[in-house]
Design a protein around this motif. Structure first.
Motif, PDB file in Angstrom:
ATOM      1  N   MET A  34       4.745  -1.673  19.152  1.00 25.70           N
ATOM      2  CA  MET A  34       5.050  -2.421  17.739  1.00 25.70           C
ATOM      3  C   MET A  34       6.507  -3.274  17.847  1.00 25.70           C
ATOM      4  N   ALA A  35       7.302  -2.432  17.985  1.00 23.43           N
ATOM      5  CA  ALA A  35       8.869  -3.016  17.840  1.00 23.43           C
ATOM      6  C   ALA A  35       9.001  -4.250  18.833  1.00 23.43           C
ATOM      7  N   VAL A  36       8.072  -4.060  20.365  1.00 25.22           N
ATOM      8  CA  VAL A  36       8.302  -5.302  21.050  1.00 25.22           C
ATOM      9  C   VAL A  36       7.674  -6.349  20.658  1.00 25.22           C
TER      10      VAL A  36
ATOM     11  N   LEU B  32       6.285  -5.717   2.729  1.00 29.89           N
ATOM     12  CA  LEU B  32       6.418  -5.211   1.429  1.00 29.89           C
ATOM     13  C   LEU B  32       5.160  -5.682   0.373  1.00 29.89           C
ATOM     14  N   ASN B  33       4.575  -6.902   0.703  1.00 36.41           N
ATOM     15  CA  ASN B  33       3.761  -7.186  -0.139  1.00 36.41           C
ATOM     16  C   ASN B  33       2.289  -6.888   0.337  1.00 36.41           C
ATOM     17  N   ASP B  34       2.015  -7.445   1.599  1.00 37.69           N
ATOM     18  CA  ASP B  34       0.613  -7.429   2.189  1.00 37.69           C
ATOM     19  C   ASP B  34       0.333  -6.131   2.707  1.00 37.69           C
ATOM     20  N   LEU B  35       1.051  -5.551   3.475  1.00 32.04           N
ATOM     21  CA  LEU B  35       0.874  -4.194   4.120  1.00 32.04           C
ATOM     22  C   LEU B  35       1.098  -3.303   3.173  1.00 32.04           C
ATOM     23  N   ALA B  36       1.780  -3.412   2.176  1.00 32.53           N
ATOM     24  CA  ALA B  36       2.001  -2.220   1.064  1.00 32.53           C
ATOM     25  C   ALA B  36       0.695  -2.231   0.202  1.00 32.53           C
ATOM     26  N   ALA B  37      -0.096  -3.409   0.084  1.00 36.13           N
ATOM     27  CA  ALA B  37      -1.344  -3.434  -0.860  1.00 36.13           C
ATOM     28  C   ALA B  37      -2.331  -2.721   0.088  1.00 36.13           C
ATOM     29  N   ASP B  38      -2.198  -3.103   1.544  1.00 34.59           N
ATOM     30  CA  ASP B  38      -3.383  -2.300   2.079  1.00 34.59           C
ATOM     31  C   ASP B  38      -3.088  -0.834   2.207  1.00 34.59           C
ATOM     32  N   LEU B  39      -1.724  -0.418   2.242  1.00 36.43           N
ATOM     33  CA  LEU B  39      -1.175   0.930   2.113  1.00 36.43           C
ATOM     34  C   LEU B  39      -1.918   1.598   1.044  1.00 36.43           C
ATOM     35  N   ALA B  74      -3.216   2.677   8.206  1.00 38.92           N
ATOM     36  CA  ALA B  74      -2.651   1.675   7.404  1.00 38.92           C
ATOM     37  C   ALA B  74      -1.012   2.164   7.000  1.00 38.92           C
ATOM     38  N   PHE B  75      -0.775   3.597   7.024  1.00 41.50           N
ATOM     39  CA  PHE B  75       0.538   4.035   6.873  1.00 41.50           C
ATOM     40  C   PHE B  75       1.349   3.952   8.345  1.00 41.50           C
ATOM     41  N   ASN B  76       0.501   4.026   9.379  1.00 39.47           N
ATOM     42  CA  ASN B  76       1.127   3.862  10.724  1.00 39.47           C
ATOM     43  C   ASN B  76       1.632   2.579  10.788  1.00 39.47           C
ATOM     44  N   ILE B  77       0.786   1.644  10.567  1.00 35.14           N
ATOM     45  CA  ILE B  77       1.130   0.114  10.738  1.00 35.14           C
ATOM     46  C   ILE B  77       2.336  -0.149   9.703  1.00 35.14           C
ATOM     47  N   TYR B  78       2.307  -0.149   8.606  1.00 34.99           N
ATOM     48  CA  TYR B  78       2.958  -0.432   7.749  1.00 34.99           C
ATOM     49  C   TYR B  78       4.431   0.349   7.815  1.00 34.99           C
ATOM     50  N   SER B  79       4.538   1.715   8.365  1.00 35.17           N
ATOM     51  CA  SER B  79       5.939   2.421   8.431  1.00 35.17           C
ATOM     52  C   SER B  79       6.471   2.005   9.813  1.00 35.17           C
ATOM     53  N   SER B  80       5.610   1.951  11.117  1.00 32.59           N
ATOM     54  CA  SER B  80       6.141   1.390  12.075  1.00 32.59           C
ATOM     55  C   SER B  80       7.019   0.191  11.980  1.00 32.59           C
ATOM     56  N   MET B  81       6.097  -0.878  11.573  1.00 35.60           N
ATOM     57  CA  MET B  81       6.753  -2.130  11.092  1.00 35.60           C
ATOM     58  C   MET B  81       8.078  -2.206  10.460  1.00 35.60           C
ATOM     59  N   ARG B  82       8.018  -1.425   9.311  1.00 41.19           N
ATOM     60  CA  ARG B  82       9.105  -1.091   8.247  1.00 41.19           C
ATOM     61  C   ARG B  82      10.400  -0.877   9.166  1.00 41.19           C
TER      62      ARG B  82
END
Ligand SMILES: C[S@@+](CC[C@H](N)C(=O)[O-])C[C@H]1O[C@@H](n2cnc3c(N)ncnc32)[C@H](O)[C@@H]1O
Lengths: 78, 394
Positions: A34-36, B32-39, B74-82
């Motif tokens: 994901m970071a990549v 913080l807007n779009d993915l947070a809404a999914d979360l 959704a938590f995994n995607i939000y968190s990993s990206m944040r």
């Protein structure tokens, strides 16, 4: 940073890997992928911006680029 | 969306650096807007029901909400990206700060004779909460690097981080808080004010604008930010004294200030240090003086998901004391520092930069606005509201 790690007292077990980085996906490699992907998207955007006309709304273009590239991650389409 | 600071120490990015900063602000806004809404939606429809099935009750606390969300896609995607976006914030400004080191030092030298001062203590050892953990994933934390670099990284990084939601000089919290206090307590007229944990003084300066007759002192344990902040203040024509000092061991006599305040500070202190900080504020206040803290709202006043949404930073953004702080009752903390139970107050103020003057006046003059809005308070996304609490010293 120091060898010592300060963590919240009530951090659940297993949320950090051996390198101290948080783990989210069942396969920890996915967190790194994901970071990549984000780094690559950022580099691609930097290239893109070089060719934008001077009078373009760069913030709006960047938003459209991000929305397009990362759309598959959205659960609820608007 | 991208913020250009309005002072002379601001970044002078190359075109590529500007593009990188724009991308990072943009991806943060997406998260913080779009993915947070999914979360939020995933919590309601998947995580909370699953928790209920397994535990026989709904999630009751921030910790329950955390457990419920762990493993949800959704938590995994939000968190990993944040997490990665946060690393990219600091990375996007580091080259520019290195390149500008000489220019920043010149600005410091040029402004040396202007009103205001900085006092550093060569033998001072900063506490480990500010030096030994890369707070919010900032490499080297508040104390690392050469000269003033850590101060410049903080200023420029926060500009990218803020997505334009924290004021043109990252001073929206100070502006909103000071405007609120001035309107709610028009008779309050401080002559000496102290900001504790000021970093680069971005939220200290608005108080000098609000009360120009009062002397402003801003302390922090980290030298790079104090040096940088002092020059930054002088360049903006604001007189302030920046001093290297710990909030829990104030080197001021009893009863020397009318106002002791902080912004986004208490949550970075270990519990004992925080308690001592409040007691020290009480000691140095004059009778009739005010202690005021802008902070994250307490967990006890929020629903589990909203509470955990903010606590996320404690576990995943290197904020080890943030959850412990948010679990405390701010009123009880003030009381244990010496303040009377009846002298405590708390409020939520809309961002003055986003909602304007009128909205702040309305919040300050109506008691109805004083509840903690569970949805957006403390979040850096659409609809910014700041939480504050304080107490008067009798
Ligand atoms: C998040 S920053 C504060 C931000 C700033 N006040 C604002 O308005 O955004 C926390 C600051 O507290 C400082 N700090 C940590 N422990 C301290 C202590 N015991 N006394 C004074 N400052 C301290 C750190 O060096 C850091 O600059």
């Amino acid at each position: 940073m120091s060898e010592e790690r300060q963590r919240p007292e009530d951090a659940p077990k297993g949320i950090y890997g051996p390198d101290g980085e948080p783990i989210f996906f069942a396969e920890p490699g996915v967190d790194r992928m994901m970071a990549v992907i984000m780094n690559l998207a950022s580099e691609l955007w930097v290239e893109r911006e070089r060719y934008l006309p001077l009078d373009s709304d760069r913030d709006a273009e960047a938003k459209a680029f991000i929305d397009r590239v990362f759309a598959p991650l959205r659960e609820r389409k608007e | 969306m991208t913020l250009e600071l309005q002072h002379a120490m601001k970044a002078t990015p190359t075109a590529d650096e500007a593009a990188r900063g724009r991308f990072v602000s943009g991806i943060r806004s997406f998260i913080l807007n779009d993915l947070a809404a999914d979360l939020g939606h995933a919590y309601q429809t998947r995580a909370a029901p699953k928790f209920r099935a397994a535990n026989g009750h709904d999630p009751k606390t921030s910790g329950d909400a955390h457990k419920a969300l762990r493993g949800d896609p959704a938590f995994n995607i939000y968190s990993s990206m944040r997490v990665q976006a946060q690393k990219m914030v600091w990375a996007s400004v580091s080259a520019g700060v290195e390149r500008d080191a000489k220019r920043l030092a010149e600005l410091e030298a040029q402004t040396a004779g202007q009103p205001g001062s900085v006092q550093l203590k060569p033998d001072f050892i900063p506490p480990r909460n500010a030096s030994a953990v890369d707070v919010h994933l900032m490499p080297g934390s508040y104390t690392g690097g050469e000269g003033m670099a850590a101060g410049a990284v903080y200023d420029r990084g926060l500009a990218v981080f803020s997505m334009g939601l924290m004021g043109s000089n990252l001073d929206d919290i100070g502006l909103s808080m000071a405007a609120y206090i001035k309107r709610r307590y028009p008779e309050f007229a401080p002559t000496a004010m102290l900001d504790t944990g000021c970093t680069i003084g971005h939220n200290s300066l608005p108080w000098k604008h609000a009360y120009p007759e009062a002397k402003l002192t801003a302390i922090d344990v980290a030298a790079p930010g104090l040096r940088y902040g002092s020059t930054r203040a002088k360049l903006q024509g604001v007189e302030a004294d920046f001093v290297q000092m710990a909030s829990d061991e104030l080197d001021f006599p009893d009863a020397s200030f009318d106002l002791v305040f902080s912004s986004m500070f208490l949550h970075e202190l270990p519990k004992k240090v925080r308690a001592k900080t409040i007691a020290e504020a009480y000691r140095v206040l004059r009778p009739g003086g005010l202690m005021l803290h802008m902070e994250l709202p307490p967990n006890g006043q929020m629903a589990p998901f909203e509470a955990f949404y903010l606590d996320w930073d404690s576990y995943y953004n290197n904020e080890p004391y943030y959850k412990g702080y948010r679990d405390e009752d701010p009123k009880a903390v003030c009381e244990s520092g010496g303040f009377g139970a009846d002298d405590y107050f708390q409020f939520v103020v809309p961002s003055i930069g986003i909602y304007g003057d009128e909205a702040v006046t309305q919040a300050a003059t109506s008691d109805a606005a004083h509840a903690v809005g569970a949805e957006t308070t403390g979040r850096l996304a659409e609809g910014v509201m700041w939480f504050g609490f304080g107490a008067w010293k009798r």
